[in-house]
Design a protein around this motif. Structure first.
Motif, PDB file in Angstrom:
ATOM      1  N   UNK A  91      32.537 -26.888  -6.727  1.00 17.77           N
ATOM      2  CA  UNK A  91      33.817 -26.306  -7.137  1.00 17.77           C
ATOM      3  C   UNK A  91      34.623 -27.423  -7.787  1.00 17.77           C
ATOM      4  N   UNK A  92      35.105 -27.155  -8.972  1.00 15.76           N
ATOM      5  CA  UNK A  92      35.873 -28.132  -9.720  1.00 15.76           C
ATOM      6  C   UNK A  92      37.351 -27.761  -9.643  1.00 15.76           C
ATOM      7  N   UNK A  93      38.172 -28.752  -9.295  1.00 16.48           N
ATOM      8  CA  UNK A  93      39.600 -28.550  -9.112  1.00 16.48           C
ATOM      9  C   UNK A  93      40.388 -29.420 -10.080  1.00 16.48           C
ATOM     10  N   UNK A  94      41.505 -28.902 -10.553  1.00 16.23           N
ATOM     11  CA  UNK A  94      42.465 -29.741 -11.238  1.00 16.23           C
ATOM     12  C   UNK A  94      43.687 -29.908 -10.331  1.00 16.23           C
ATOM     13  N   UNK A  95      44.383 -31.005 -10.524  1.00 12.36           N
ATOM     14  CA  UNK A  95      45.512 -31.328  -9.657  1.00 12.36           C
ATOM     15  C   UNK A  95      46.578 -32.059 -10.452  1.00 12.36           C
ATOM     16  N   UNK A  96      47.814 -31.951  -9.972  1.00 16.52           N
ATOM     17  CA  UNK A  96      48.995 -32.471 -10.678  1.00 16.52           C
ATOM     18  C   UNK A  96      49.687 -33.571  -9.878  1.00 16.52           C
ATOM     19  N   UNK A  97      50.068 -34.631 -10.599  1.00 16.38           N
ATOM     20  CA  UNK A  97      50.995 -35.634 -10.080  1.00 16.38           C
ATOM     21  C   UNK A  97      52.118 -35.778 -11.089  1.00 16.38           C
ATOM     22  N   UNK A  98      53.281 -36.187 -10.626  1.00 16.92           N
ATOM     23  CA  UNK A  98      54.401 -36.366 -11.542  1.00 16.92           C
ATOM     24  C   UNK A  98      54.149 -37.436 -12.580  1.00 16.92           C
ATOM     25  N   UNK A  99      53.410 -38.465 -12.224  1.00 18.77           N
ATOM     26  CA  UNK A  99      53.112 -39.555 -13.144  1.00 18.77           C
ATOM     27  C   UNK A  99      52.025 -40.437 -12.545  1.00 18.77           C
ATOM     28  N   UNK A 100      51.402 -41.220 -13.344  1.00 19.67           N
ATOM     29  CA  UNK A 100      50.388 -42.208 -12.960  1.00 19.67           C
ATOM     30  C   UNK A 100      49.189 -41.589 -12.247  1.00 19.67           C
ATOM     31  N   UNK A 101      48.047 -41.886 -12.772  1.00 20.36           N
ATOM     32  CA  UNK A 101      46.811 -41.411 -12.176  1.00 20.36           C
ATOM     33  C   UNK A 101      46.370 -42.310 -11.034  1.00 20.36           C
ATOM     34  N   UNK A 102      45.695 -41.729 -10.078  1.00 27.49           N
ATOM     35  CA  UNK A 102      44.874 -42.495  -9.157  1.00 27.49           C
ATOM     36  C   UNK A 102      43.819 -41.558  -8.614  1.00 27.49           C
ATOM     37  N   UNK A 103      42.870 -42.109  -7.889  1.00 29.19           N
ATOM     38  CA  UNK A 103      41.733 -41.294  -7.466  1.00 29.19           C
ATOM     39  C   UNK A 103      41.872 -40.737  -6.060  1.00 29.19           C
ATOM     40  N   UNK A 104      43.062 -40.812  -5.515  1.00 28.29           N
ATOM     41  CA  UNK A 104      43.262 -40.370  -4.140  1.00 28.29           C
ATOM     42  C   UNK A 104      43.852 -38.965  -4.124  1.00 28.29           C
ATOM     43  N   UNK A 105      43.052 -38.021  -3.682  1.00 28.93           N
ATOM     44  CA  UNK A 105      43.440 -36.619  -3.722  1.00 28.93           C
ATOM     45  C   UNK A 105      44.743 -36.357  -2.984  1.00 28.93           C
ATOM     46  N   UNK A 106      44.993 -37.086  -1.911  1.00 27.62           N
ATOM     47  CA  UNK A 106      46.185 -36.809  -1.095  1.00 27.62           C
ATOM     48  C   UNK A 106      47.475 -37.101  -1.850  1.00 27.62           C
ATOM     49  N   UNK A 107      47.401 -37.877  -2.922  1.00 27.38           N
ATOM     50  CA  UNK A 107      48.610 -38.216  -3.673  1.00 27.38           C
ATOM     51  C   UNK A 107      48.964 -37.166  -4.715  1.00 27.38           C
ATOM     52  N   UNK A 108      48.086 -36.219  -4.949  1.00 30.55           N
ATOM     53  CA  UNK A 108      48.369 -35.174  -5.928  1.00 30.55           C
ATOM     54  C   UNK A 108      49.162 -34.058  -5.254  1.00 30.55           C
ATOM     55  N   UNK A 109      50.179 -33.587  -5.954  1.00 30.63           N
ATOM     56  CA  UNK A 109      51.169 -32.708  -5.339  1.00 30.63           C
ATOM     57  C   UNK A 109      50.793 -31.237  -5.391  1.00 30.63           C
ATOM     58  N   UNK A 110      50.093 -30.839  -6.431  1.00 26.05           N
ATOM     59  CA  UNK A 110      49.740 -29.431  -6.583  1.00 26.05           C
ATOM     60  C   UNK A 110      48.293 -29.330  -7.030  1.00 26.05           C
ATOM     61  N   UNK A 111      47.646 -28.245  -6.605  1.00 25.64           N
ATOM     62  CA  UNK A 111      46.235 -28.045  -6.900  1.00 25.64           C
ATOM     63  C   UNK A 111      45.988 -26.644  -7.451  1.00 25.64           C
ATOM     64  N   UNK A 112      45.062 -26.572  -8.378  1.00 23.03           N
ATOM     65  CA  UNK A 112      44.572 -25.279  -8.807  1.00 23.03           C
ATOM     66  C   UNK A 112      43.617 -24.705  -7.774  1.00 23.03           C
TER      67      UNK A 112
END
Length: 121
Positions: A91-112
């Motif tokens: 399952x492939x997910x996209x996720x949103x952060x306000x700015x700056x990428x990183x690879x830690x899922x817990x830092x992303x605020x919203x998920x598809x």
């Protein structure tokens, strides 16, 4: 912020897919990441795009089979996957952060909701 992922499906080995992630409700310049999760495995960070970082591709996903891009409005982000193999089934997910990428899922605020990719002959 709401995200809608689409574009998954059943594809034969060696085929390609372009996944889409449509974002709404955000202000400014978002960072959008793509992740995947196969059954029994941890979620993996694939790639991310943001104004601050440009394009980042992580770990085993480097090498050119995975390409992230987005439209000029930054509303829709794409993940092109080429030369698909059975091990790409997930399952492939996209996720949103306000700015700056990183690879830690817990830092992303919203998920598809995720889109299923199945690679099989």
């Amino acid at each position: 912020v709401q995200l809608q992922a689409s574009g998954g499906g059943l594809v034969q080995p060696g085929g390609s897919l372009r996944l889409s992630c449509k974002a709404s409700g955000f202000i400014g310049d978002p960072a959008i990441g793509w992740f995947r999760q196969a059954p029994g495995r941890q979620r993996e960070a694939i790639s991310c795009i943001s104004d601050e970082d440009g394009i980042i591709v992580w770990g085993d996903f480097k090498g050119g089979r995975f390409s992230i891009s987005r439209d000029v409005t930054k509303t829709t982000t794409y993940l092109q996957i080429d030369s698909l193999q059975p091990e790409d089934t997930a399952v492939y997910y996209c996720a949103y952060k306000g700015s700056y990428c990183n690879q830690y899922a817990v830092t992303f605020e919203s998920w598809g909701q995720g889109t299923q990719v199945t690679v099989s002959s």
